[in-house]
Design a protein around this motif. Structure first.
Motif, short mmCIF file in Angstrom:
data_model
loop_
_atom_site.label_atom_id
_atom_site.label_comp_id
_atom_site.label_asym_id
_atom_site.label_seq_id
_atom_site.Cartn_x
_atom_site.Cartn_y
_atom_site.Cartn_z
N THR A 437 0.84 -1.20 0.00
CA THR A 437 0.00 0.00 0.00
C THR A 437 0.87 1.24 0.00
OG1 THR A 437 -1.70 -1.17 1.27
CG2 THR A 437 -1.81 1.24 1.22
N ASN A 438 0.58 2.15 -0.90
CA ASN A 438 1.35 3.39 -0.98
C ASN A 438 0.49 4.57 -0.55
OD1 ASN A 438 3.91 2.43 -2.20
ND2 ASN A 438 2.53 1.77 -3.84
N LYS A 439 1.15 5.61 -0.05
CA LYS A 439 0.46 6.80 0.39
C LYS A 439 0.04 7.64 -0.82
CE LYS A 439 3.26 7.08 4.60
NZ LYS A 439 4.25 7.88 5.34
N PRO A 440 -1.03 8.46 -0.64
CA PRO A 440 -1.42 9.36 -1.73
C PRO A 440 -0.25 10.28 -2.09
CG PRO A 440 -3.11 9.27 -0.03
CD PRO A 440 -1.93 8.53 0.51
N GLY A 441 -0.03 10.47 -3.36
CA GLY A 441 1.07 11.32 -3.79
C GLY A 441 2.34 10.56 -4.12
N ASP A 442 2.44 9.31 -3.63
CA ASP A 442 3.59 8.48 -4.00
C ASP A 442 3.53 8.16 -5.49
OD1 ASP A 442 4.42 8.46 -1.41
OD2 ASP A 442 3.79 6.41 -0.97
N ILE A 443 4.69 8.14 -6.12
CA ILE A 443 4.76 7.73 -7.53
C ILE A 443 5.35 6.34 -7.59
CG2 ILE A 443 5.89 8.20 -9.74
CD1 ILE A 443 5.61 11.13 -9.21
N VAL A 444 4.58 5.42 -8.17
CA VAL A 444 4.97 4.01 -8.22
C VAL A 444 5.70 3.74 -9.53
CG1 VAL A 444 4.12 1.64 -8.24
CG2 VAL A 444 3.01 3.36 -6.78
N ILE A 445 6.88 3.11 -9.42
CA ILE A 445 7.72 2.84 -10.59
C ILE A 445 8.10 1.36 -10.59
CG2 ILE A 445 9.88 3.38 -11.78
CD1 ILE A 445 9.80 6.13 -10.41
N LYS A 446 7.72 0.69 -11.65
CA LYS A 446 8.03 -0.73 -11.78
C LYS A 446 9.55 -0.92 -11.93
CE LYS A 446 6.87 -4.83 -14.52
NZ LYS A 446 6.11 -5.34 -15.70
N GLY A 447 10.10 -1.88 -11.19
CA GLY A 447 11.52 -2.19 -11.29
C GLY A 447 12.41 -1.32 -10.45
N LEU A 448 11.84 -0.33 -9.74
CA LEU A 448 12.63 0.57 -8.89
C LEU A 448 13.04 -0.14 -7.61
CD1 LEU A 448 13.48 3.66 -8.52
CD2 LEU A 448 11.45 3.82 -7.06
N LYS A 449 14.28 0.05 -7.20
CA LYS A 449 14.73 -0.50 -5.93
C LYS A 449 14.20 0.36 -4.79
CE LYS A 449 19.00 -2.50 -7.77
NZ LYS A 449 18.67 -3.90 -7.45
N ALA A 450 13.81 -0.24 -3.69
CA ALA A 450 13.25 0.49 -2.56
C ALA A 450 14.29 1.42 -1.95
CB ALA A 450 12.74 -0.48 -1.50
N ALA A 451 13.85 2.64 -1.58
CA ALA A 451 14.78 3.63 -1.02
C ALA A 451 15.42 3.13 0.27
CB ALA A 451 14.05 4.94 -0.77
N ASP A 452 14.68 2.36 1.05
CA ASP A 452 15.19 1.90 2.34
C ASP A 452 15.87 0.53 2.24
OD1 ASP A 452 12.95 0.42 1.82
OD2 ASP A 452 11.94 0.83 3.73
N THR A 453 16.50 0.26 1.09
CA THR A 453 17.25 -0.98 0.95
C THR A 453 18.26 -1.12 2.09
OG1 THR A 453 17.02 -0.91 -1.45
CG2 THR A 453 18.78 -2.29 -0.58
N THR A 454 18.94 -0.01 2.41
CA THR A 454 19.82 0.05 3.58
C THR A 454 19.59 1.39 4.26
OG1 THR A 454 21.68 1.09 2.43
CG2 THR A 454 21.58 -1.33 2.37
N ASP A 455 20.07 1.53 5.50
CA ASP A 455 19.95 2.82 6.20
C ASP A 455 20.68 3.91 5.43
OD1 ASP A 455 18.42 1.80 8.22
OD2 ASP A 455 20.10 1.45 9.59
#
Length: 651
Positions: A437-455
């Protein structure tokens, strides 16, 4: 004729208000972090940072066992931002009161200020709790005090971009020493996102100690009542800039005209004559006289009257500055001034809310300075709905030995425009298309690595994106790619990662790719223009020359887009084809790197070439050997000019 590299429009329906404590949105965000020992606030000029400091400082004095608040500003005129303020009338708990003897930005010599600073630090009088001083006074006082003298104090540094991690920065070294050897709290405030052209404000290890509050230009302007659009562009000229001013001066606008530094290539070397020529242009054959305040009163033949302030001429400048300081933000003061002509003044901390058009001749030394100038015209005021920044810059001449400076000015101007476009864009959160589930305003991109992969990646993507984008746009490789029309793959997958790894040398390959993807997405989408389809159900995003359904975004698609294509198209339109081709060839000439010995040899060979051929080696020659000699001569000319400029600066 000015060509806007970009124009941004803001929501005409939004107007932000203050909360129950009298705080604007940015100030409330800062106040939420009031318990932080180290706090870094990045917010645009005129966003209310001074009052945010008042709120935090008073809370620390009353609730956090802090005994003294010290505010350091770069110049005395900025001290007025921290004058006594009745905050309780707006709902706050306490009022801001500074004893006149503790405001060291008023009159007097620097040595006596240092004595007053030391006295304040050592005073046991509990009412000696707030002091305002200049950066210079803080530096000198630091040399006379032990670091422990700053225990239980809040040291607030305004215009924090004056601090540098450079070892030669006295203020930077003082700050590091105080942080290491005392219990002082630090509140740093800046209207810029970087210092100078590329030097970071703090070492990464020091910056990691700070909690951060970032308030963007977009957030500020989005909530304005009157000002709803901003444009940034440039105009080219050849010859003397004063002969081209009629294309860009607009007497119907409240203008600030910044003439070039006397050591720059754009300067005629006679700043007073330049001012006279501007006055003559503005007067258009009408009468010019100076009143008792030092302000020029101009009566034009078309019946229009103008009041013009000259901040270039040292004689009478104090009188003019006093007059400018008397102009308030009350709309009743609108007709007290029409144009300011300045050189080094009317930038940082300067307040003329009615200004709507900043015309700058020649590129300034740093992007920070450009942002300061822009900040003068992006104040909200009832007299304007649009603000404009225009850079008048020299067009390179392929036969001119000063071509290096002209090309560099163009590249910096374009980079500044692109960076401001990024700064003024909404802040997006990019999420991978993973079913969560994403928050309103988030832009969803297929194949994008998650920002919080590491701290590490999370901190960089959440806190450092503005700084990172400024580093990218100031990279010589990127600037060369802008003008050469380089392909998207080269920019997105080679040049941008190179800048990232230079800035964050400890990233793993996986972390580098995560940051790269988010950076490329941010640059492309921030510069894009979202529109709604005719059926109203789909959001269409324009990236460069492509229209993309926002629901179909994927990282591979984004990687195929050159984020700087539009900039290339604009400059290609405004510079004639032969000159553009020469610039591209010139930038590609970086392959010619000369040692001193090679330059001496090439000079001798060039003399022989002239004797044999009757002309100097040509840079556009198809003969590689002739081209080599031509660029060697160009480099010698550049070295000579660099030496002359350095000698002028040392005088």
């Amino acid at each position: 004729m000015t060509s806007n590299l970009f124009e941004i429009n803001f929501d005409k329906s939004q107007t932000k208000t203050t909360n129950g404590l009298g705080m604007r949105e940015m100030q409330a965000r800062v106040y939420e972090k009031r318990n932080s020992n180290y706090l870094l606030v990045k917010a645009p000029p005129a966003s209310g940072k001074s009052r945010a400091l008042m709120f935090v400082g008073l809370d620390k004095l009353h609730n956090q066992a802090i005994k003294k608040v010290i505010i350091a500003v770069p110049e005395r005129s900025i001290g007025k931002s921290f004058r006594n303020t009745d905050l309780s009338r707006y709902g706050f708990y306490w009022n801001w009161k500074v004893k006149s003897k503790n405001n060291l930005t008023i009159g007097g010599g620097e040595k006596s200020k240092v004595k007053q600073f030391v006295r304040f630090i050592n005073s046991i009088d509990v009412t000696d709790d707030i002091m305002i001083a200049t950066h210079a006074t803080l530096r000198f006082a630091f040399e006379e005090l032990d670091d422990s003298s700053f225990d239980n104090t809040l040291l607030a540094i305004d215009e924090f971009h004056h601090v540098s991690r450079d070892d030669k920065s006295v203020l930077g070294n003082a700050l590091r020493s105080i942080m290491t050897n005392s219990s002082a709290h630090i509140l740093a405030m800046t209207g810029s996102y970087f210092r100078g052209d590329s030097t970071q404000i703090l070492e990464p290890a020091d910056e990691n100690k700070f909690d951060k509050v970032t308030y963007t230009y977009y957030e500020q302007l989005e909530g304005y009542r009157y000002l709803k659009s901003f444009g940034m562009g440039y105009s080219f000229y050849r010859g003397k800039y004063t002969d081209a001013l009629d294309k860009v001066v607009d007497v119907s606008k409240k203008m600030i005209i910044h003439i070039p530094n006397v050591n720059s290539g754009e300067s005629t070397k006679d700043k007073y004559t330049e001012v006279d020529e501007i006055l003559d242009l503005v007067a258009d054959g009408g009468d010019i006289k100076q009143n008792n305040n030092g302000i020029y009163e101009i009566s034009r033949k078309d019946g229009k009257t103008l009041l013009v302030a000259d901040l270039v001429n040292e004689e009478g400048r104090e009188k003019v500055s006093s007059y400018l300081a008397s102009i308030t933000d009350d709309i009743a003061d609108l007709d007290k001034l029409d144009i300011i002509i300045a050189l080094g003044m009317a930038k940082e901390g300067f307040d003329w809310p009615f200004a709507e058009y900043a015309l700058t001749i020649g590129y300034r030394n740093s992007l920070t300075e450009v942002i300061q100038i822009i900040g003068r015209v992006t104040r909200d005021s009832a007299n304007k709905t649009h603000a404009q920044f225009t850079n008048l810059i020299a067009e390179p001449d392929a036969q001119d030995d000063e071509v290096l400076f002209a090309v560099n000015s163009i590249m910096k101007a374009i980079s500044a425009s692109l960076l401001m476009e990024q700064v003024l864009a909404p802040v997006y959160k990019f999420k991978p298309k993973d079913g969560k589930t994403n928050k309103p305003g988030d832009i969803v991109i297929k194949g994008l690595k998650a920002a919080d992969t590491t701290d590490r990646t999370k901190k960089i993507i959440e806190n450092d994106m503005a700084d990172l984008k400024s580093s990218i746009l100031q990279s010589q490789d990127i600037q060369n790619a802008l003008i050469s029309g380089a392909n998207a793959n080269m920019i997105n997958k080679t040049l941008i990662p190179r800048v990232i790894i230079e800035r964050y040398t400890d990233l793993t390959n996986e972390e580098l790719e995560t940051v790269r993807q988010h950076t490329v997405a941010d640059i492309n989408i921030s510069a894009g223009q979202a529109t709604t389809s005719e059926d109203g159900n789909r959001q269409i995003l324009r990236m460069a020359d492509r229209f993309i359904n926002i629901d179909e975004l994927n990282i591979d698609l984004i990687d195929q887009v050159n984020p700087f294509q539009r900039a290339y198209e604009v400059i290609s339109r405004d510079i004639d084809a032969p000159t553009l081709r020469f610039i591209q060839e010139y930038l590609s000439s970086s392959k010619y790197e000369f040692t001193n010995e090679q330059l001496v040899a090439a000079y001798q060979q060039a003399k022989q070439f002239y004797a044999e051929n009757g002309h100097k080696p040509q840079r556009d020659s198809k003969d590689e050997a002739e081209k080599y000699l031509a660029f060697a001569l160009l480099r010698l000319s550049e070295l000579r000019m660099e030496r002359e400029v350095a000698e002028q600066n040392d005088e």
